[in-house]
Write a protein that holds these residues in place. Structure first.
Motif, mmCIF file in Angstrom:
data_model
loop_
_atom_site.group_PDB
_atom_site.id
_atom_site.type_symbol
_atom_site.label_atom_id
_atom_site.label_comp_id
_atom_site.label_asym_id
_atom_site.label_seq_id
_atom_site.Cartn_x
_atom_site.Cartn_y
_atom_site.Cartn_z
ATOM 1 N N THR A 1 0.340 1.637 -10.290
ATOM 2 C CA THR A 1 -1.043 2.233 -10.213
ATOM 3 C C THR A 1 -1.834 1.324 -9.392
ATOM 4 O OG1 THR A 1 -1.435 1.085 -12.327
ATOM 5 C CG2 THR A 1 -0.552 3.709 -12.402
ATOM 6 N N HIS A 2 -1.757 0.083 -9.501
ATOM 7 C CA HIS A 2 -2.725 -1.055 -8.705
ATOM 8 C C HIS A 2 -2.651 -0.649 -7.254
ATOM 9 C CE1 HIS A 2 -5.470 -3.983 -9.762
ATOM 10 N NE2 HIS A 2 -5.060 -4.779 -8.737
ATOM 11 N N TRP A 3 -1.411 -0.409 -6.885
ATOM 12 C CA TRP A 3 -1.428 -0.006 -5.521
ATOM 13 C C TRP A 3 -2.597 0.865 -4.753
ATOM 14 C CZ3 TRP A 3 4.021 0.481 -2.746
ATOM 15 C CH2 TRP A 3 4.991 -0.718 -3.153
ATOM 16 N N LEU A 4 -2.879 1.694 -5.581
ATOM 17 C CA LEU A 4 -3.886 2.787 -5.390
ATOM 18 C C LEU A 4 -5.109 2.110 -5.179
ATOM 19 C CD1 LEU A 4 -3.272 5.776 -7.685
ATOM 20 C CD2 LEU A 4 -2.288 5.209 -5.461
ATOM 21 N N ARG A 5 -5.532 1.275 -5.943
ATOM 22 C CA ARG A 5 -6.762 0.196 -5.748
ATOM 23 C C ARG A 5 -6.748 -0.518 -4.417
ATOM 24 N NH1 ARG A 5 -10.781 -2.575 -8.631
ATOM 25 N NH2 ARG A 5 -10.754 -4.784 -8.334
ATOM 26 N N LEU B 1 0.874 -1.209 0.054
ATOM 27 C CA LEU B 1 -0.076 0.060 -0.019
ATOM 28 C C LEU B 1 0.768 1.324 -0.004
ATOM 29 C CD1 LEU B 1 -2.626 -1.060 2.866
ATOM 30 C CD2 LEU B 1 -2.706 -1.552 0.420
ATOM 31 N N PRO B 2 0.373 2.260 -0.680
ATOM 32 C CA PRO B 2 1.081 3.695 -0.628
ATOM 33 C C PRO B 2 0.473 4.264 0.420
ATOM 34 C CG PRO B 2 -0.881 3.836 -2.204
ATOM 35 C CD PRO B 2 -0.591 2.347 -1.634
ATOM 36 N N GLY C 1 -11.517 3.183 -6.357
ATOM 37 C CA GLY C 1 -10.975 1.927 -6.514
ATOM 38 C C GLY C 1 -10.825 1.363 -7.848
ATOM 39 N N LEU C 2 -10.823 2.282 -8.724
ATOM 40 C CA LEU C 2 -10.763 1.985 -10.220
ATOM 41 C C LEU C 2 -9.361 1.371 -10.646
ATOM 42 C CD1 LEU C 2 -13.288 3.446 -10.137
ATOM 43 C CD2 LEU C 2 -12.756 4.564 -12.317
ATOM 44 N N ARG C 3 -9.310 0.427 -11.538
ATOM 45 C CA ARG C 3 -8.019 -0.117 -12.452
ATOM 46 C C ARG C 3 -7.692 0.992 -13.163
ATOM 47 N NH1 ARG C 3 -12.081 -4.193 -12.272
ATOM 48 N NH2 ARG C 3 -11.402 -6.168 -11.169
ATOM 49 N N ILE C 4 -6.600 0.751 -13.495
ATOM 50 C CA ILE C 4 -5.913 1.880 -14.666
ATOM 51 C C ILE C 4 -6.612 2.009 -15.807
ATOM 52 C CG2 ILE C 4 -4.078 0.377 -15.533
ATOM 53 C CD1 ILE C 4 -4.043 4.209 -14.937
ATOM 54 N N GLY C 5 -7.088 0.701 -16.342
ATOM 55 C CA GLY C 5 -7.775 0.710 -17.509
ATOM 56 C C GLY C 5 -9.303 1.382 -17.558
#
Length: 398
Positions: free
Chosen positions: A323-327, A159-160, A187-191
């Motif tokens: 980027t997935h760490w944000l989710r 986690l960030p 909670g969005l994925r980057i795509g």
């Protein structure tokens, strides 16, 4: 020893040599028995290369583009380099065990990744049996080992910090800072974040409806007109806007939109507006919040990756934050503050809440204590409980 393939006198005649007559007689009996049982496999089928059958497997049936892309990538990176021109009939359980070990020890993959590739290959062998290339699936003899590996496999969730999230957002170019907050706050994925349109927001209800994504499938429809070729040229040819994977075309998920994120969305719209995309080749129409630098096409993964790495470096962050760490931050923050797992699973787009629970159980260590406190308060009449005597619930039809 001479014999005929199934088909009576019309069957192809073949011959096979043995050092001893007893071995030849045993083979003759085996061939006739397989012909009677319908399990006879021609020698030519056994000699077909594994990679050839794998390609037939990819092309068979109807597959979501993203799945096809994953299969092709696995064939190119994991299967072909190891098995080469090996015939499918020559692959034994010991070769599969060695392949699993090779992926982990020499290629450096996580055990869970190697197992996922193995399960796909098991499907290829089942396809080969159905199409009469082989009679037995060698994967059946390594299944016990596969289950043990899966039980041992653990995924590290990183986690960030909020400070790191803010730092990365600050060092991104203005038109792309909102990406960070859509991933960390919704909670969005980057795509999914790169594909957000103005039409997906219901500001009055505080909802963001997620129903599409930009993805790199590598199997898009070929452009035909000059305009289609112009908007899908170069590296962008592999990018498409499509409905969420594994979802029907009229199906998405409604994610609560925090007021802080709503304010950032409206500020983004005021400063940068939207980029209009019309319905067409590999595109879904809408007023998109993000576009490429020149605002001539959709936002590509290559640009996001470059901007993200530059922002992380400019912020002085040494951890390899993705980027997935944000989710993960979004899910962990919500669950740690008591948001029900079932609700969080719906907002994350998980089909099964068990996935959410298994992934983020580390942020809910006090959940059993909270339940005990609630139930003790109810039974000790320390809190007032008002429940309906009956209610309707949505359930799956049998």
């Amino acid at each position: 020893m001479r014999y005929r393939e199934p088909g009576g006198r019309g069957g192809r005649q073949r011959e096979k040599s043995f050092e001893k007559k007893g071995a030849a007689d045993s083979f003759a009996v085996k061939v006739e028995r397989e012909k009677d049982l319908g399990t006879y496999i021609a020698p030519t089928g056994l000699l077909v290369p594994l990679v050839t059958v794998y390609r037939e497997f990819i092309d068979s049936g109807s597959r979501v583009n993203g799945t096809r892309y994953q299969y092709e990538t696995s064939l190119r990176l994991h299967v072909e380099p190891y098995f080469g021109a090996t015939a499918i009939g020559a692959v034994k359980p010991k070769h599969l065990n060695s392949w699993l070990k090779w992926m982990v020890e020499e290629r450096g993959y996580e055990e869970s990744t190697a197992i996922n590739r193995y399960e796909t290959l098991a499907g290829v062998f089942s396809f080969a049996i159905a199409n009469e290339y082989i009679t037995k699936n060698p994967c059946h003899h390594v299944r016990a080992g596969r289950q043990r590996v899966k039980r041992r496999a653990k995924k590290t969730i990183r986690l960030p910090t909020l400070a790191e999230i803010e730092a990365i957002a600050t060092h991104l170019p203005g038109p792309y800072q909102l990406l960070v907050w859509l991933m960390a706050g919704c909670g969005l994925r980057i795509g999914e974040a790169t594909a957000v349109t103005l039409q997906q927001f219901d500001f009055e209800a505080g909802i963001l409806y997620v129903d599409r994504q930009i993805t790199q499938d590598g199997a898009n429809e070929d452009p035909k007109t000059k305009r289609q070729k112009a908007i899908t040229k170069g590296r962008g040819r592999a990018h498409t806007i499509r409905h969420l994977k594994w979802r029907d075309h009229d199906e998405g998920r409604a994610v609560p939109l925090p007021r802080t994120i709503e304010a950032k969305v409206k500020e983004h719209l005021r400063l940068y507006g939207t980029f209009r995309v019309e319905k067409g080749l590999n595109r879904m129409e809408g007023d998109y919040l993000f576009a490429n630098v020149g605002r001539t096409n959709i936002l590509m993964y290559s640009l996001v990756d470059r901007l993200w790495r530059n922002a992380r470096k400019a912020a002085g962050i040494t951890r390899e934050i993705t980027t997935h760490w944000l989710r993960h931050f979004f899910a962990s923050a919500g669950l740690a503050r008591g948001v029900p797992v079932t609700d969080m699973a719906e907002w994350l787009g998980h089909r099964d809440p068990k996935i959410t629970l298994q992934t983020y159980a580390h942020v809910m260590p006090d959940a059993p204590d909270r339940l005990r406190s609630v139930m003790d308060a109810v039974f000790n009449l320390e809190t007032e409980l008002s429940l309906p005597l009956e209610f309707e619930a949505m359930v799956d039809a049998a």
